[in-house]
Design a protein around this motif. Sequence first.
Motif, PDB file in Angstrom:
ATOM      1  N   SER A  85       0.807  -1.219   0.000  1.00 16.22           N
ATOM      2  CA  SER A  85       0.000   0.000   0.000  1.00 16.22           C
ATOM      3  C   SER A  85       0.839   1.266   0.000  1.00 16.22           C
ATOM      4  O   SER A  85       0.436   2.290  -0.550  1.00 16.22           O
ATOM      5  N   GLY A  86       2.001   1.232   0.657  1.00 15.60           N
ATOM      6  CA  GLY A  86       2.868   2.410   0.675  1.00 15.60           C
ATOM      7  C   GLY A  86       2.718   3.311   1.879  1.00 15.60           C
ATOM      8  O   GLY A  86       3.314   4.398   1.911  1.00 15.60           O
ATOM      9  N   PHE A  87       1.948   2.908   2.890  1.00 17.25           N
ATOM     10  CA  PHE A  87       1.874   3.717   4.108  1.00 17.25           C
ATOM     11  C   PHE A  87       3.248   3.713   4.787  1.00 17.25           C
ATOM     12  O   PHE A  87       3.891   2.666   4.880  1.00 17.25           O
ATOM     13  N   LYS A 105      -8.772   0.671   2.834  1.00 12.86           N
ATOM     14  CA  LYS A 105      -8.834   0.919   1.392  1.00 12.86           C
ATOM     15  C   LYS A 105      -7.500   0.595   0.721  1.00 12.86           C
ATOM     16  O   LYS A 105      -7.466   0.116  -0.419  1.00 12.86           O
ATOM     17  N   GLY A 106      -6.394   0.849   1.435  1.00 14.82           N
ATOM     18  CA  GLY A 106      -5.091   0.456   0.904  1.00 14.82           C
ATOM     19  C   GLY A 106      -4.979  -1.047   0.738  1.00 14.82           C
ATOM     20  O   GLY A 106      -4.321  -1.537  -0.177  1.00 14.82           O
ATOM     21  N   MET A 107      -5.626  -1.791   1.625  1.00 14.36           N
ATOM     22  CA  MET A 107      -5.624  -3.247   1.510  1.00 14.36           C
ATOM     23  C   MET A 107      -6.557  -3.713   0.397  1.00 14.36           C
ATOM     24  O   MET A 107      -6.209  -4.592  -0.400  1.00 14.36           O
ATOM     25  N   VAL A 108      -7.756  -3.120   0.320  1.00 15.09           N
ATOM     26  CA  VAL A 108      -8.769  -3.590  -0.621  1.00 15.09           C
ATOM     27  C   VAL A 108      -8.442  -3.177  -2.051  1.00 15.09           C
ATOM     28  O   VAL A 108      -8.446  -4.003  -2.971  1.00 15.09           O
ATOM     29  N   VAL A 109      -8.177  -1.888  -2.261  1.00 13.28           N
ATOM     30  CA  VAL A 109      -7.980  -1.370  -3.618  1.00 13.28           C
ATOM     31  C   VAL A 109      -6.596  -1.720  -4.147  1.00 13.28           C
ATOM     32  O   VAL A 109      -6.449  -2.195  -5.278  1.00 13.28           O
ATOM     33  N   GLN A 110      -5.572  -1.487  -3.330  1.00  5.48           N
ATOM     34  CA  GLN A 110      -4.195  -1.723  -3.773  1.00  5.48           C
ATOM     35  C   GLN A 110      -3.723  -3.137  -3.482  1.00  5.48           C
ATOM     36  O   GLN A 110      -2.632  -3.509  -3.869  1.00  5.48           O
ATOM     37  N   PHE A 113      -6.432   4.209  -5.704  1.00  2.00           N
ATOM     38  CA  PHE A 113      -6.275   4.766  -4.366  1.00  2.00           C
ATOM     39  C   PHE A 113      -4.858   5.322  -4.237  1.00  2.00           C
ATOM     40  O   PHE A 113      -3.901   4.728  -4.734  1.00  2.00           O
ATOM     41  N   THR A 114      -4.749   6.459  -3.558  1.00  2.00           N
ATOM     42  CA  THR A 114      -3.471   7.155  -3.444  1.00  2.00           C
ATOM     43  C   THR A 114      -3.005   7.171  -1.998  1.00  2.00           C
ATOM     44  O   THR A 114      -3.772   7.498  -1.080  1.00  2.00           O
ATOM     45  N   VAL A 115      -1.755   6.801  -1.793  1.00  5.81           N
ATOM     46  CA  VAL A 115      -1.096   6.913  -0.497  1.00  5.81           C
ATOM     47  C   VAL A 115       0.175   7.725  -0.711  1.00  5.81           C
ATOM     48  O   VAL A 115       1.089   7.281  -1.425  1.00  5.81           O
ATOM     49  N   GLY A 116       0.230   8.929  -0.137  1.00  6.36           N
ATOM     50  CA  GLY A 116       1.375   9.794  -0.362  1.00  6.36           C
ATOM     51  C   GLY A 116       1.509  10.125  -1.833  1.00  6.36           C
ATOM     52  O   GLY A 116       0.522  10.510  -2.485  1.00  6.36           O
ATOM     53  N   PRO A 117       2.688   9.935  -2.402  1.00  6.81           N
ATOM     54  CA  PRO A 117       2.879  10.249  -3.824  1.00  6.81           C
ATOM     55  C   PRO A 117       2.511   9.105  -4.764  1.00  6.81           C
ATOM     56  O   PRO A 117       2.625   9.240  -5.982  1.00  6.81           O
ATOM     57  N   ILE A 118       2.057   7.974  -4.203  1.00  5.99           N
ATOM     58  CA  ILE A 118       1.849   6.770  -5.009  1.00  5.99           C
ATOM     59  C   ILE A 118       0.359   6.523  -5.221  1.00  5.99           C
ATOM     60  O   ILE A 118      -0.402   6.376  -4.262  1.00  5.99           O
TER      61      ILE A 118
END
Length: 391
Positions: free
Chosen positions: A110-112, A125-130, A209-214
Amino acid sequence: MAFAFAHARQPATPQPATPQPAALSDALPVPPAPEPSTSAAWLLMDYTTGQILAGENIDMRREPASITKVMTSYVIAAEMAAGKIKADDPVMMTENAWRQGGAGTDGSYSGFPVNQTAPLVQMEKGMVVQSGNDAAIALAEHVAGSEQAFAALMNAYAKRIGMRNSHFVNPHGLPAEGHYSTARDLALLGRALIRDFPEAYAYNKIKEFTVGPITQPNRNVLLWRDPSVDGIKTGHTSSAGYCLMASAKRGDQRLISVILGGSSEKQRASDSQALLNWGFRFHETHKLYDAGKQIAALKVWKGEGEQVALGVAQPLLVSLPRGRYQQLKPTMDVPKALVAPIAKGQEIGTVKVSLDGKVIAQRPLVALEAVEEGGFFARLWDEFWMWWESE
């Protein structure tokens, strides 16, 4: 109510409320399902009834890969509904979660940032989408303290759902000894998530889904190809192959497909699309009886009343080939003699619906009202007539 019984103990002919002439093509036999050529196991399920419309090796144990995260989503939603966790809980991306499932690993992430928190709903959402393995581990640690403790929750909820041939040892689906499921069980899981926690299920249709710049896209390409598709989850490892559990809704009908052990990302998507198209084209769902509505009445001996109304406690629906509705045959199995007292909700018998001589659905018949025991002379009189009729 679409069906009516002419007599409580005799089968009756289905009587549609608004008969419609069948299309000429509906008179033709349903062609075989488009069988995925390279998948190890697959099925197509009608969401409303739970009937399996087609499938192969549906109870074969297989690695579910990242489809495992649907089970993780279910546990999180259930624990949230129980008030044990909250959507705005700060969830820590621990060093363990980052090392085991982050960018330095082979799997999706996810990139957190490590050693920082994010709201639970964002982590989910980071788990589901990414399909973030790191997010799945972080969530498991937050909910249960460890992956092992969370896996115990997964197995407990899986048993409650009715997944009889599944066992989970982690929240993400990377290969592990004793981590398995089946096409049937996964379809049941998808059905349960849609039914029980629609808000959590809705995360599955988010396209990116976006986490930071990713920013990462959802790996379910059917979300772009078919507007009726709104989930559910992809999965892939070298040992599991390419997997996809998809769901689509067209009108009032929803279907769930499962592909396990496919040969490529393209193949799992095209096979899933073909199954969904076939299911919608050649099958339909009908509600035959509403819950709590009388469908028949049965004579009662020795009671204050002479008969009891019978119905079903839950709606009775069936999935069947298009154009075959008027060929359904309902029957009832009920006692030859029913004696008071009778409690409201008491199971009296069974209603069955058959097509081509095969039972495709059945439900317990229940008393829709209580019938108290009659007085002494009424019971004595009925005793005489019961004896007379038995001779």
